[in-house]
Design a protein around this motif. Structure first.
Motif, PDB file in Angstrom:
ATOM      1  N   ASN A   1      28.018  86.148  23.987  1.00  0.00           N
ATOM      2  CA  ASN A   1      28.395  84.887  23.449  1.00  0.00           C
ATOM      3  C   ASN A   1      29.148  84.822  22.001  1.00  0.00           C
ATOM      4  OD1 ASN A   1      27.446  83.548  25.531  1.00  0.00           O
ATOM      5  ND2 ASN A   1      25.292  83.337  24.681  1.00  0.00           N
ATOM      6  N   SER A   2      28.983  86.280  21.387  1.00  0.00           N
ATOM      7  CA  SER A   2      29.717  86.225  19.931  1.00  0.00           C
ATOM      8  C   SER A   2      30.905  85.910  19.955  1.00  0.00           C
ATOM      9  CB  SER A   2      29.372  87.562  19.341  1.00  0.00           C
ATOM     10  OG  SER A   2      29.914  88.427  19.933  1.00  0.00           O
TER      11      SER A   2
ATOM     12  N   LYS B   1      23.265  89.170  25.620  1.00  0.00           N
ATOM     13  CA  LYS B   1      23.568  87.737  25.671  1.00  0.00           C
ATOM     14  C   LYS B   1      24.363  87.457  24.310  1.00  0.00           C
ATOM     15  CE  LYS B   1      21.613  83.349  27.243  1.00  0.00           C
ATOM     16  NZ  LYS B   1      20.393  82.656  27.561  1.00  0.00           N
ATOM     17  N   THR B   2      23.524  87.968  23.049  1.00  0.00           N
ATOM     18  CA  THR B   2      24.366  87.495  21.732  1.00  0.00           C
ATOM     19  C   THR B   2      25.807  88.208  21.813  1.00  0.00           C
ATOM     20  OG1 THR B   2      22.058  87.533  21.057  1.00  0.00           O
ATOM     21  CG2 THR B   2      23.994  87.728  19.383  1.00  0.00           C
TER      22      THR B   2
END
Length: 152
Positions: free
Chosen positions: A148-149, A144-145
């Motif tokens: 979304n980065s 997820k990180t």
């Protein structure tokens, strides 16, 4: 060199039968201990060497105490005959009994080990479950990180 009376020689022969019988019992005791521990060929060799050392030392002490260390053939024959008598008579029954004893001992030991190790296995299972859940969660967070980065 001195000689003994026939009655003394008979007494020495009967004593040597008893020593041979006792050495047969010692063999069964060592055999039971060996079977209780393991059935490896190395351990069999070690226990056989140990038995022959005991046999030789007992024979030496017996000859030294009874016959002033003088070696007599009928006494050696008596020891061997006493051992054979034990093996053919009581030894076969002892072998059957000790085999059953060792089987029962191993079964009891296995059961006790299973009971004692059960809490540890349960704790280990809980730890592994927690570890797997944590890894799954951390992989989702990393994914997820990454998604979304702003910098790829």
């Amino acid at each position: 060199m001195y000689s003994f009376q026939q009655s003394e020689q008979l007494k020495f022969f009967l004593l040597s039968l008893g020593v041979g019988f006792a050495l047969g019992i010692a063999y069964d005791i060592l055999r039971t201990i060996r079977l209780t521990i393991s059935k490896s060929k190395t351990l069999i060799f070690i226990f056989d060497v140990l038995y022959f050392l005991i046999f030789g030392f007992a024979t030496f002490i017996f000859f030294l105490s009874i016959n002033k260390g003088e070696l007599r053939g009928y006494m050696l024959f008596g020891e061997v005959l006493g051992w054979v008598f034990y093996y053919v008579s009581f030894g076969l029954a002892a072998k059957t009994f000790t085999d059953k004893f060792v089987t029962i001992f191993h079964a009891i030991f296995k059961f006790v080990f299973k009971v004692v190790s059960a809490p540890f296995r349960l704790i280990f299972k809980v730890i592994l479950t927690f570890k797997n859940k944590f890894l799954t969660f951390s992989q989702k967070v990393v994914k997820k990180t990454k998604k979304n980065s702003k910098i790829h």
